[in-house]
Design a protein around this motif. Structure first.
Motif, PDB file in Angstrom:
ATOM      1  N   UNK A  33      34.435  24.872 -20.062  1.00 47.89           N
ATOM      2  CA  UNK A  33      34.940  24.378 -18.779  1.00 47.89           C
ATOM      3  C   UNK A  33      33.850  24.486 -17.729  1.00 47.89           C
ATOM      4  N   UNK A  34      33.526  23.344 -17.112  1.00 48.10           N
ATOM      5  CA  UNK A  34      32.536  23.324 -16.033  1.00 48.10           C
ATOM      6  C   UNK A  34      33.271  23.404 -14.696  1.00 48.10           C
ATOM      7  N   UNK A  35      33.039  24.487 -13.977  1.00 45.32           N
ATOM      8  CA  UNK A  35      33.669  24.658 -12.672  1.00 45.32           C
ATOM      9  C   UNK A  35      32.842  23.972 -11.593  1.00 45.32           C
ATOM     10  N   UNK A  36      31.519  24.101 -11.691  1.00 42.97           N
ATOM     11  CA  UNK A  36      30.589  23.378 -10.819  1.00 42.97           C
ATOM     12  C   UNK A  36      29.578  22.678 -11.710  1.00 42.97           C
ATOM     13  N   UNK A  37      29.193  21.473 -11.337  1.00 40.43           N
ATOM     14  CA  UNK A  37      28.302  20.685 -12.182  1.00 40.43           C
ATOM     15  C   UNK A  37      27.101  20.189 -11.386  1.00 40.43           C
ATOM     16  N   UNK A  38      26.012  20.967 -11.428  1.00 40.47           N
ATOM     17  CA  UNK A  38      24.728  20.580 -10.843  1.00 40.47           C
ATOM     18  C   UNK A  38      24.853  20.144  -9.389  1.00 40.47           C
ATOM     19  N   UNK A  39      25.371  21.034  -8.576  1.00 40.47           N
ATOM     20  CA  UNK A  39      25.502  20.741  -7.145  1.00 40.47           C
ATOM     21  C   UNK A  39      24.298  21.312  -6.406  1.00 40.47           C
ATOM     22  N   UNK A  40      23.882  20.638  -5.371  1.00 37.05           N
ATOM     23  CA  UNK A  40      22.760  21.065  -4.540  1.00 37.05           C
ATOM     24  C   UNK A  40      23.145  20.947  -3.075  1.00 37.05           C
ATOM     25  N   UNK A  41      22.532  21.763  -2.255  1.00 34.31           N
ATOM     26  CA  UNK A  41      22.819  21.711  -0.827  1.00 34.31           C
ATOM     27  C   UNK A  41      22.063  22.789  -0.083  1.00 34.31           C
ATOM     28  N   UNK A  42      22.381  22.933   1.192  1.00 37.61           N
ATOM     29  CA  UNK A  42      21.699  23.926   2.017  1.00 37.61           C
ATOM     30  C   UNK A  42      22.563  24.249   3.232  1.00 37.61           C
ATOM     31  N   UNK A  43      22.258  25.387   3.832  1.00 38.82           N
ATOM     32  CA  UNK A  43      22.908  25.816   5.076  1.00 38.82           C
ATOM     33  C   UNK A  43      21.820  26.298   6.025  1.00 38.82           C
ATOM     34  N   UNK A  44      21.958  25.944   7.305  1.00 42.19           N
ATOM     35  CA  UNK A  44      20.904  26.203   8.275  1.00 42.19           C
ATOM     36  C   UNK A  44      21.395  27.088   9.422  1.00 42.19           C
ATOM     37  N   UNK A  45      20.484  27.795  10.070  1.00 44.80           N
ATOM     38  CA  UNK A  45      20.854  28.638  11.217  1.00 44.80           C
ATOM     39  C   UNK A  45      21.442  27.802  12.352  1.00 44.80           C
ATOM     40  N   UNK A  46      22.428  28.375  13.030  1.00 43.74           N
ATOM     41  CA  UNK A  46      23.026  27.716  14.176  1.00 43.74           C
ATOM     42  C   UNK A  46      24.033  26.647  13.817  1.00 43.74           C
ATOM     43  N   UNK A  47      24.373  26.528  12.518  1.00 40.26           N
ATOM     44  CA  UNK A  47      25.278  25.480  12.090  1.00 40.26           C
ATOM     45  C   UNK A  47      26.336  26.054  11.131  1.00 40.26           C
ATOM     46  N   UNK A  48      27.485  25.416  11.119  1.00 40.13           N
ATOM     47  CA  UNK A  48      28.556  25.787  10.194  1.00 40.13           C
ATOM     48  C   UNK A  48      28.649  24.732   9.106  1.00 40.13           C
ATOM     49  N   UNK A  49      28.524  25.165   7.865  1.00 39.49           N
ATOM     50  CA  UNK A  49      28.705  24.279   6.726  1.00 39.49           C
ATOM     51  C   UNK A  49      30.119  24.474   6.191  1.00 39.49           C
ATOM     52  N   UNK A  50      30.900  23.405   6.169  1.00 41.44           N
ATOM     53  CA  UNK A  50      32.254  23.468   5.634  1.00 41.44           C
ATOM     54  C   UNK A  50      32.295  22.923   4.215  1.00 41.44           C
ATOM     55  N   UNK A  51      32.798  23.735   3.289  1.00 42.10           N
ATOM     56  CA  UNK A  51      32.971  23.300   1.899  1.00 42.10           C
ATOM     57  C   UNK A  51      34.427  22.913   1.733  1.00 42.10           C
ATOM     58  N   UNK A  52      34.675  21.648   1.487  1.00 44.35           N
ATOM     59  CA  UNK A  52      36.046  21.141   1.464  1.00 44.35           C
ATOM     60  C   UNK A  52      36.324  20.467   0.132  1.00 44.35           C
ATOM     61  N   UNK A  53      37.578  20.534  -0.279  1.00 40.83           N
ATOM     62  CA  UNK A  53      37.984  19.902  -1.519  1.00 40.83           C
ATOM     63  C   UNK A  53      39.390  20.329  -1.870  1.00 40.83           C
ATOM     64  N   UNK A  54      40.023  19.632  -2.805  1.00 40.59           N
ATOM     65  CA  UNK A  54      41.376  20.019  -3.218  1.00 40.59           C
ATOM     66  C   UNK A  54      41.372  21.344  -3.959  1.00 40.59           C
ATOM     67  N   UNK A  55      42.540  21.907  -4.187  1.00 38.82           N
ATOM     68  CA  UNK A  55      42.653  23.159  -4.924  1.00 38.82           C
ATOM     69  C   UNK A  55      42.050  22.993  -6.317  1.00 38.82           C
ATOM     70  N   UNK A  56      41.239  23.977  -6.717  1.00 33.26           N
ATOM     71  CA  UNK A  56      40.599  23.915  -8.026  1.00 33.26           C
ATOM     72  C   UNK A  56      39.328  23.105  -8.063  1.00 33.26           C
ATOM     73  N   UNK A  57      38.831  22.692  -6.913  1.00 31.49           N
ATOM     74  CA  UNK A  57      37.619  21.866  -6.888  1.00 31.49           C
ATOM     75  C   UNK A  57      36.343  22.684  -7.027  1.00 31.49           C
ATOM     76  N   UNK A  58      36.439  24.016  -6.830  1.00 27.66           N
ATOM     77  CA  UNK A  58      35.256  24.866  -6.970  1.00 27.66           C
ATOM     78  C   UNK A  58      34.736  25.431  -5.664  1.00 27.66           C
ATOM     79  N   UNK A  59      35.536  25.388  -4.600  1.00 30.58           N
ATOM     80  CA  UNK A  59      35.071  25.872  -3.293  1.00 30.58           C
ATOM     81  C   UNK A  59      34.767  27.374  -3.331  1.00 30.58           C
TER      82      UNK A  59
END
Length: 672
Positions: A33-59
């Motif tokens: 079972x793959x819960x996350x599949x090769x995701x990439x991203x970043x978070x920066x100072x002074x900013x809010x990163x929101x991770x959104x998705x339906x239930x079970x999406x891997x947040x």
């Protein structure tokens, strides 16, 4: 925008590349079972990163992956960069607000913040400065109205669920961390409270250049507008990553425009949530819908829409921009952050503060010690009446032994009743330990020191009632020894339960394991069968010698019988000394004094406390090593399976499309 290469110690750039999380299946016939599949991203100072998705999406899994809190049976591959360097986030390096609010129910809101501030803020700060920080945090999270209210538990009503959530956030922002993770911080909050919380976080992020990564389920349009960046997940796949305000344009460009007057987050989730297909399958099968015959299956189902969105994002300018920005952040040089724990207070300050907090919790929680003290008093009176004025007849020797055995065995066994309250305290410890609030040694010592007054009262009540009613051998030294013997014996059981709590995963297993272990200790204590008659292999050597109850019972019998004389079985015979009774009838050795027996109990007490410390520290140090070995071995096995591929997982049968998304959205749907 180019990133400056000047050293900045209070800013954090977080980036992750090709992050995959899998739950291996030991059965080779079933897919991994793959819960996350090769995701990439970043978070920066002074900013809010929101991770959104339906239930079970891997947040939550993504948050745990970045914070280094994945379960031991989970496999993670990919790279995490902290200010351009590959780094595993460890204890105390980040602040993490969990979805579950774990708070001491016996404290008020302000007391909770005060003790947390004392545990973590630098000792160089003056009291008025600490008070200003606490008051400012209370104002920022809108906790003024409930500042003096108890958090509450099963026997006392406290603050609401939303206020608990805000308090959990307040505890982590108290020290103004550089990196903050939040797992659905708005769950349980009304729309106004949710907006207030996210707005406060946004303001702090901008003012203190704080990097915030937060999962969020389905925010209102006002809350959604407060997020700077958005990471949209579905089934572990990246649907969108970029500025939150650009997500609407992305969906519009791919032919899924958000209807006017509709919450964008509702629209996004409705487009990618495959669960809607199952709901509509049920509705379609109902007689009401069959009669109306309004269902059509000519439009695109949710699973196909999601697959299309994933593909379109990979080919879009947003993915290119994300990749470029990621390369800039991951190649930062000269931008370092000082390695620091979640606490800047001294060890002594932490010990005194934690001891005070633990003592207040124990004194206010009637189930921790007070209820047990009442039960001990009632049982002691019962013992006193059953063995009242037992005397010195020949048969009284058996009665005295039985009474001592009951006190040293069953009375101590009742100490297991404090396990539920201790489990709650252990939950707080694990949460605060993961966030680096204090060390294991401080917790262990503070828990013991704060419990001493209650254990002393418990032992004193039991010893005084039983000694005076049963008429054991009188004298100040004998009563004092009885109190000490019972005190340290109860402390041993409490320490034993600490060890068990550190090994078992839940409350029920702890109670069962603890009861079984103490039952075995009672069986080999020397009352049910004397030591000389125990099987030498295992039960006598070593079990009876590492059994605190065995030493405690021997000491109690010596304390009562040495120096006394008892009537012989027949009147014409001479009286029998207590020494002979101990050696011949009860199998107690007189080669050492009762004080050596007490010393052995104390030694076992120290051993259990040190064992608890060792287990926790070993887990902290060894878990990353074992996890790394487990990942390598499991990946090697998985790569040998022909079915194992690094491609997008095929939707399960339970999510196969039934009807179109246009029916779900109604007349205002853009999907026609």
């Amino acid at each position: 925008m180019e990133i400056s290469e000047a050293t900045i110690v209070d800013h954090v750039y977080l980036a992750w590349e090709d992050l995959s999380v899998m739950l291996p299946n030991c059965n080779s016939k079933k897919p991994t079972r793959r819960i996350l599949n090769q995701v990439s991203g970043f978070a920066q100072p002074g900013r809010i990163l929101g991770i959104m998705g339906p239930s079970g999406s891997g947040k939550s899994t993504l948050l745990d992956s970045l914070a280094g809190r994945l379960a031991r049976n989970i496999i993670m591959t990919g790279n995490v960069f902290l200010n351009g360097r590959k780094k595993r986030l460890d204890y105390g390096s980040v602040a993490y607000v969990t979805q579950e609010d774990m708070l001491l129910a016996t404290l008020t809101v302000k007391e909770t913040l005060i003790y947390s501030a004392k545990l973590r803020l630098p000792g160089s700060l003056k009291q008025n400065q600490v008070n200003e920080i606490i008051d400012e945090t209370i104002m920022e999270l809108g906790l003024q109205d409930c500042a003096q209210n108890l958090i509450g538990n099963w026997h006392s009503r406290g603050i609401s669920g939303g206020e608990k959530k805000r308090l959990s956030i307040a505890l982590e922002i108290l020290t103004r961390p550089t990196l903050l993770f939040l797992d659905e911080p708005t769950s349980g909050l009304d729309s106004a409270s949710a907006f207030f919380v996210i707005h406060a976080l946004r303001r702090m992020a901008q003012e203190a250049m704080l990097t915030i990564v937060s999962s969020i389920h389905q925010p209102s349009s006002e809350v959604f507008a407060l997020f700077h960046d958005l990471f949209l997940l579905s089934g572990g796949e990246t649907v969108f990553f970029g500025e939150a305000k650009m997500a609407i344009k992305f969906f519009s460009d791919v032919g899924l425009p958000c209807p006017s007057r509709k919450n964008p987050s509702d629209h996004f989730l409705q487009c990618i949530n495959s669960d809607f297909d199952r709901v509509n399958a049920t509705l379609q099968g109902s007689q009401r819908l069959q009669d109306k015959k309004t269902i059509t299956t000519t439009h695109a189902p949710t699973t196909k829409i999601k697959a299309m969105l994933v593909h379109m994002y990979k080919c879009s300018e947003y993915a290119t921009t994300t990749k470029t920005r990621f390369q800039e952040i991951s190649s930062i040089e000269g931008l370092t952050i000082e390695a620091q724990s979640g606490s800047q207070a001294s060890w002594w300050k932490q010990l005194t503060t934690l001891t005070e907090r633990s003592f207040i919790n124990m004194s206010r929680d009637i189930g921790y010690y007070w209820l047990r003290i009442v039960v001990y008093l009632m049982v002691s009176i019962s013992v006193g009446t059953v063995f009242f004025n037992v005397g010195t007849s020949y048969h009284a020797t058996y009665a005295r032994g039985a009474c001592a055995g009951f006190i040293s065995g069953f009375m101590i066994f009742m100490s297991i009743g404090g396990f539920p309250s201790f489990i709650e305290e252990m939950k707080i410890f694990h949460k605060e330990r993961l966030n680096g609030h204090y060390g294991v040694g401080v917790f262990m010592l503070s828990n013991f020191i704060s419990s001493i007054p209650f254990l002393t009262l418990m032992a004193f009540v039991t010893a005084m009632v039983t000694y005076n009613m049963v008429k054991f051998q009188s004298g100040f030294s004998h009563i004092t020894y009885a109190c000490l013997d019972l005190l340290f014996s109860i402390a041993v059981v409490e320490s034993c339960m600490m060890v068990i709590a550190s090994l078992v995963p839940n409350f029920m297993m702890g109670i069962i394991t603890g009861s079984g272990f103490i039952g075995i200790m009672m069986m080999t204590a020397g009352f049910f069968r004397i030591h000389h008659d125990l099987p030498k292999i295992f039960w006598r050597y070593p079990v009876s010698y590492i059994n605190s109850m065995s030493w405690a019972l021997q000491g109690a019998l010596k304390n009562d019988m040495i120096g006394m004389e008892f009537n012989a079985p027949y009147e014409e015979e001479e009286k029998v000394s207590g020494d002979i009774i101990l050696t011949t009838m009860l199998g107690v050795s007189l080669e050492h004094s009762k004080w050596w027996d007490l010393a052995a109990v104390v030694a076992i007490l120290i051993f259990y406390r040190l064992l608890f410390f060792t287990i926790i520290k070993f887990r902290e140090k060894a878990t990353p090593i074992f996890q790394s070995l487990y990942v390598k071995r499991t990946l090697k096995q998985l790569n040998q399976r022909p079915s194992f591929r690094k491609t997008s997982p095929i939707p399960s049968n339970s999510h196969q499309p039934i009807c179109s998304l246009s029916f779900q959205e109604g007349f205002n749907s853009p999907l026609h």
